[in-house]
Design an enzyme around this catalytic site. Structure first.
Site, PDB file in Angstrom:
ATOM      1  N   ARG A 190       0.892  -1.532   0.248  1.00  0.00           N
ATOM      2  CA  ARG A 190      -0.496   0.146   0.411  1.00  0.00           C
ATOM      3  C   ARG A 190       0.955   1.263  -0.324  1.00  0.00           C
ATOM      4  NH1 ARG A 190      -3.766  -2.441   5.019  1.00  0.00           N
ATOM      5  NH2 ARG A 190      -2.365  -4.478   4.542  1.00  0.00           N
TER       6      ARG A 190
ATOM      7  N   GLU B 198       2.002  -7.372  12.621  1.00  0.00           N
ATOM      8  CA  GLU B 198       0.333  -8.148  13.556  1.00  0.00           C
ATOM      9  C   GLU B 198       0.013  -9.413  13.780  1.00  0.00           C
ATOM     10  OE1 GLU B 198      -2.406  -5.153  12.903  1.00  0.00           O
ATOM     11  OE2 GLU B 198      -3.801  -5.684  14.588  1.00  0.00           O
TER      12      GLU B 198
HETATM   13  O1  LIG Z   1       3.720  -1.690  11.521  1.00  0.00           O
HETATM   14  P1  LIG Z   1       3.471  -2.929  11.403  1.00  0.00           P
HETATM   15  O2  LIG Z   1       2.451  -3.916  12.371  1.00  0.00           O
HETATM   16  O3  LIG Z   1       5.011  -3.798  10.372  1.00  0.00           O
HETATM   17  O4  LIG Z   1       1.983  -3.239  10.139  1.00  0.00           O
HETATM   18  C1  LIG Z   1       1.969  -2.274   8.629  1.00  0.00           C
HETATM   19  C2  LIG Z   1       2.384  -3.010   7.894  1.00  0.00           C
HETATM   20  O5  LIG Z   1       0.997  -3.830   7.805  1.00  0.00           O
HETATM   21  C3  LIG Z   1       0.608  -4.321   6.719  1.00  0.00           C
HETATM   22  O6  LIG Z   1       0.754  -4.190   5.692  1.00  0.00           O
HETATM   23  P2  LIG Z   1       1.213  -6.869   4.944  1.00  0.00           P
HETATM   24  O7  LIG Z   1       2.589  -6.281   5.875  1.00  0.00           O
HETATM   25  O8  LIG Z   1      -0.370  -6.345   5.539  1.00  0.00           O
HETATM   26  O9  LIG Z   1       1.426  -6.390   3.706  1.00  0.00           O
HETATM   27  P3  LIG Z   1       0.551  -5.913   2.682  1.00  0.00           P
HETATM   28  O10 LIG Z   1       1.043  -4.113   2.039  1.00  0.00           O
HETATM   29  O11 LIG Z   1       0.926  -6.343   1.283  1.00  0.00           O
HETATM   30  O12 LIG Z   1      -0.760  -6.446   2.502  1.00  0.00           O
HETATM   31  C4  LIG Z   1       0.566  -1.753   6.385  1.00  0.00           C
HETATM   32  O13 LIG Z   1       0.636  -1.940   5.022  1.00  0.00           O
HETATM   33  C5  LIG Z   1       1.553  -2.149   6.070  1.00  0.00           C
HETATM   34  O14 LIG Z   1       2.755  -2.183   5.684  1.00  0.00           O
HETATM   35  N1  LIG Z   2      -5.380  -3.306  11.576  1.00  0.00           N
HETATM   36  C1  LIG Z   2      -4.736  -3.488  10.213  1.00  0.00           C
HETATM   37  N2  LIG Z   2      -4.980  -2.842   9.190  1.00  0.00           N
HETATM   38  C2  LIG Z   2      -4.671  -2.041   8.142  1.00  0.00           C
HETATM   39  N3  LIG Z   2      -3.501  -3.536   8.039  1.00  0.00           N
HETATM   40  C3  LIG Z   2      -3.163  -3.511   9.162  1.00  0.00           C
HETATM   41  N4  LIG Z   2      -1.371  -3.763   9.038  1.00  0.00           N
HETATM   42  C4  LIG Z   2      -1.447  -4.080  10.420  1.00  0.00           C
HETATM   43  N5  LIG Z   2      -2.147  -4.405  11.000  1.00  0.00           N
HETATM   44  C5  LIG Z   2      -2.697  -3.704  10.352  1.00  0.00           C
END
Ligand SMILES: O=P(O)(O)OC[C@H]1O[C@H](OP(=O)(O)OP(=O)(O)O)[C@H](O)[C@@H]1O
Ligand SMILES: Nc1ncnc2[nH]cnc12
Length: 234
Positions: free
Chosen positions: A114, A151
């Protein structure tokens, strides 16, 4: 005779319905969206943000919350509904551009996936290059990588060798900070190769997960803070 073609309204999702869904989704969940920009760079900026830029409420309202995605207990902050709202999307980019233009930033590093949506328009507007920080085995050239926990699992991010040079100044962009593991890894990746990380910029912060603390002294700027429901932690 052949059956009549489907009505257009069956093909195109009607925007007013979607908007109602967003609002009811927020109203049904005990999530409160605080929409003051949160800034760890300077207290005076924080005070200024407390006066509430009128654009922040629209940005906060355009983000949908989906409970139990991708697994039970996670309140997923879905920014795809913000992208459907031209004003909210434009306001988001403008707020970041106003903050980062003329700051000597030569690199915007966006985190997959994202951060790839918000990083490039900011990079173009401030005259910086865009560097993708990607999940493992996606970049075709030689890479350096850093591991992190998040998370809901663990992962790794990678950057192409040669994408940045020592001494450059970078802004790291992502949609959301939860535990801070991803941004922490991104900072390590860039600093390993001698890049100065000016700040991390996210659309949203889940303050209860204390991700900000994992960034040490590194400034973090967010537009929207969302408090998570208690069952988010189980
Ligand atoms: O602060 P954190 O606990 O590290 O989490 C935040 C990250 O998690 C989500 O991405 P995700 O890893 O879900 O990947 P994606 O965008 O490819 O779905 C979000 O877009 C951040 O990059
Ligand atoms: N709660 C949440 N919603 C969207 N993106 C995330 N990445 C980690 N935690 C998330």
């Amino acid at each position: 005779s052949p059956p009549p073609p489907p009505a257009a309204s069956c093909i195109l999702p009607p925007p007013p319905l979607l908007r109602l869904h967003v609002i009811s989704s927020l109203a049904r969940t005990p999530i409160s969206l605080r929409c003051s920009a949160a800034d760890s760079r300077s207290p005076s900026n924080r005070e200024m943000a407390a006066q509430q830029d009128p654009r922040l409420a629209g940005i906060a309202a355009s983000i949908r919350v989906i409970p139990d995605f991708p697994k039970a207990g996670i309140m997923f902050q879905d920014i795809t509904t913000l992208l459907l709202d031209v004003k909210a999307f434009r306001d988001t980019i403008d707020l970041f551009v106003d903050r980062y233009k003329d700051k000597g930033i030569s690199v915007v590093a966006g985190i997959e996936a994202r951060g790839f949506i918000f990083g490039p328009p900011i990079a173009l507007a401030i005259g910086a290059k865009f560097v993708p920080l990607r999940k493992p085995k996606k970049l075709p050239g030689e890479v350096i990588s850093e591991e992190y926990s998040l998370e809901y699992g663990t992962d790794k991010i990678e950057m192409h060798v040669g994408a940045v040079e020592a001494g450059e100044r970078a802004l790291i962009v992502d949609d959301l900070i939860a535990t801070g593991g991803t941004l922490n890894a991104a900072i390590r990746l860039l600093e390993r190769v001698g890049v100065e990380v000016y700040e991390c910029a996210c659309l949203m912060e889940l303050p209860e997960l204390k991700g900000r603390e994992r960034l040490g002294d590194k400034p973090l700027f967010v537009l929207v803070q969302s408090s998570v429901d208690a069952h988010d932690h189980h």
